[in-house]
Write a protein that holds these residues in place. Structure first.
Motif, PDB file in Angstrom:
ATOM      1  N   ASN A 125       0.870  -1.357  -0.042  1.00  0.00           N
ATOM      2  CA  ASN A 125      -0.038  -0.058   0.002  1.00  0.00           C
ATOM      3  C   ASN A 125       0.659   1.293   0.104  1.00  0.00           C
ATOM      4  O   ASN A 125       0.320   2.290   0.039  1.00  0.00           O
ATOM      5  CB  ASN A 125      -1.009   0.087   1.084  1.00  0.00           C
ATOM      6  N   GLU A 126       2.105   1.184  -0.033  1.00  0.00           N
ATOM      7  CA  GLU A 126       3.106   2.404  -0.180  1.00  0.00           C
ATOM      8  C   GLU A 126       3.208   3.079   0.992  1.00  0.00           C
ATOM      9  O   GLU A 126       3.828   4.010   1.063  1.00  0.00           O
ATOM     10  CB  GLU A 126       2.763   3.333  -1.317  1.00  0.00           C
ATOM     11  N   GLN A 127       2.621   2.898   2.237  1.00  0.00           N
ATOM     12  CA  GLN A 127       2.566   3.547   3.320  1.00  0.00           C
ATOM     13  C   GLN A 127       3.829   3.357   4.336  1.00  0.00           C
ATOM     14  O   GLN A 127       4.161   4.289   5.025  1.00  0.00           O
ATOM     15  CB  GLN A 127       1.403   3.446   4.105  1.00  0.00           C
ATOM     16  N   TYR A 128       4.382   2.179   4.218  1.00  0.00           N
ATOM     17  CA  TYR A 128       5.498   1.627   5.141  1.00  0.00           C
ATOM     18  C   TYR A 128       6.528   1.287   4.398  1.00  0.00           C
ATOM     19  O   TYR A 128       6.694   0.415   3.238  1.00  0.00           O
ATOM     20  CB  TYR A 128       4.995   0.821   6.164  1.00  0.00           C
ATOM     21  N   PHE A 129       7.836   1.043   5.237  1.00  0.00           N
ATOM     22  CA  PHE A 129       8.878   0.351   4.818  1.00  0.00           C
ATOM     23  C   PHE A 129       9.037  -0.440   6.018  1.00  0.00           C
ATOM     24  O   PHE A 129       9.004   0.032   7.007  1.00  0.00           O
ATOM     25  CB  PHE A 129      10.105   1.034   4.433  1.00  0.00           C
TER      26      PHE A 129
END
Length: 332
Positions: A125-129
């Motif tokens: 979802n591109e919110q975290y690494f």
């Protein structure tokens, strides 16, 4: 997509070659480039040293090329809509995100903590690494790189982490040193008197709760992947066993005994239904004396003559088991 020293080939799911791009004599790649298809397969990243290209996979037109000596070229991660691509950089703690449309640098963050060289993994979802060191998983903000949370699994070492498709869970490959006579453990090399006890664990990325654990693995896992719908996990250990588990209960759905060659790749098809295994036929996976006599696969298959470098398993949708195998030959 398969890269060689001569060029890059694109194959369909029956291993028919669709197109081939020979590298020009003046190409800047010094060796076989690292390649990575975007999520829908329409674009391909090809990189080597400080030189990178993004190509159209049908026409092989160069859509973008850029150079950056700070990029670790073999660590690309596409975002879901293929507009961005992230890399680890040569700075120990840094990750950079570039536009996949014009090559501009969008952001660089430094986590500030040494993560033992592990590349932070971008969530779907591109919110975290997410990254890890020793027994602790760290969740970072994908924009700022600031730590959001960390979760510790006491008395164990984390070997790898894999995001679930919905970005709510992480699957962890873990190993714990135990006394050498412990059941379901793998002895370390002499003169050590310890063994490794390997497990698969699922944790909630918000609170760190362990949701499920697969225990009793005799050998450590090398690869682990989610099915696209998040319902299954597939993994192989270092001594030929391939497992498929229910990702909710941890129940073993199926298992296979693989060919005795070094497995260099395991990926689930983005559309589900197939698992791709890539072998290095120049290396055997283990000395025969280490074969596990206790492993009895639930399913069996035979190949009269192994000339393929990729095996694709097609599950029977009626019961979720991997019951059909397709073998194809790839020249060179």
């Amino acid at each position: 997509a398969i890269s060689t020293r001569e060029g890059i080939s694109i194959y369909d799911d029956s291993m028919n070659r669709l197109s081939f791009l020979p590298f020009p004599s003046g190409i800047k790649f010094e060796d076989v480039p690292y390649i990575s298809l975007n999520p829908d397969g329409s674009k391909m990243y090809a990189g080597g040293n400080a030189y990178m290209q993004i190509l159209d996979t049908i026409s092989f037109d160069v859509l973008l090329e850029f150079e950056d000596e700070n990029i670790v070229f073999y660590t690309p991660q596409w975002n879901r809509d293929s507009t961005k691509i992230a890399f680890r950089t040569n700075q120990e703690h840094a990750t950079s995100i570039y536009s996949a449309l014009d090559g501009s640098l969008l952001t660089t963050f430094d986590s500030g903590v040494w993560r033992a060289g592990n590349t932070p993994i971008w969530s779907p979802n591109e919110q975290y690494f997410a990254t890890y060191v020793s027994d602790t998983v760290y969740i970072l903000n994908a924009i700022t790189g600031y730590e959001i949370s960390h979760h510790q699994l006491a008395d164990t070492d984390i070997w790898n982490i894999i995001w679930s498709p919905d970005s709510t869970q992480l699957a962890l490959i873990t190993a714990t040193q135990v006394p050498i006579d412990t059941p379901n453990s793998f002895p370390l090399e002499a003169p050590s008197e310890l063994s490794l006890h390997s497990t698969v664990s699922l944790i909630d990325v918000v609170c760190g709760t362990v949701l499920m654990t697969v225990d009793g693995l005799r050998y450590p896992l090398r690869y682990l992947e989610w099915s696209p719908d998040g319902s299954e996990l597939v993994g192989n250990d270092t001594f030929r066993a391939l497992y498929v588990w229910d990702a909710t209960t941890g129940e073993l759905i199926d298992s296979y005994l693989l060919q005795p060659f070094s497995l260099d790749a395991l990926e689930y098809s983005a559309y589900g239904g197939r698992i791709i295994l890539g072998y290095n036929k120049g290396f055997f996976s283990f000395p025969s004396k280490h074969e596990n006599p206790e492993f009895v696969p639930l399913s069996t298959f035979s190949i009269d003559q192994l000339d393929n470098v990729i095996e694709a398993f097609a599950p029977n949708p009626s019961n979720g088991k991997l019951e059909a195998i397709i073998s194809r030959c790839i020249s060179n």
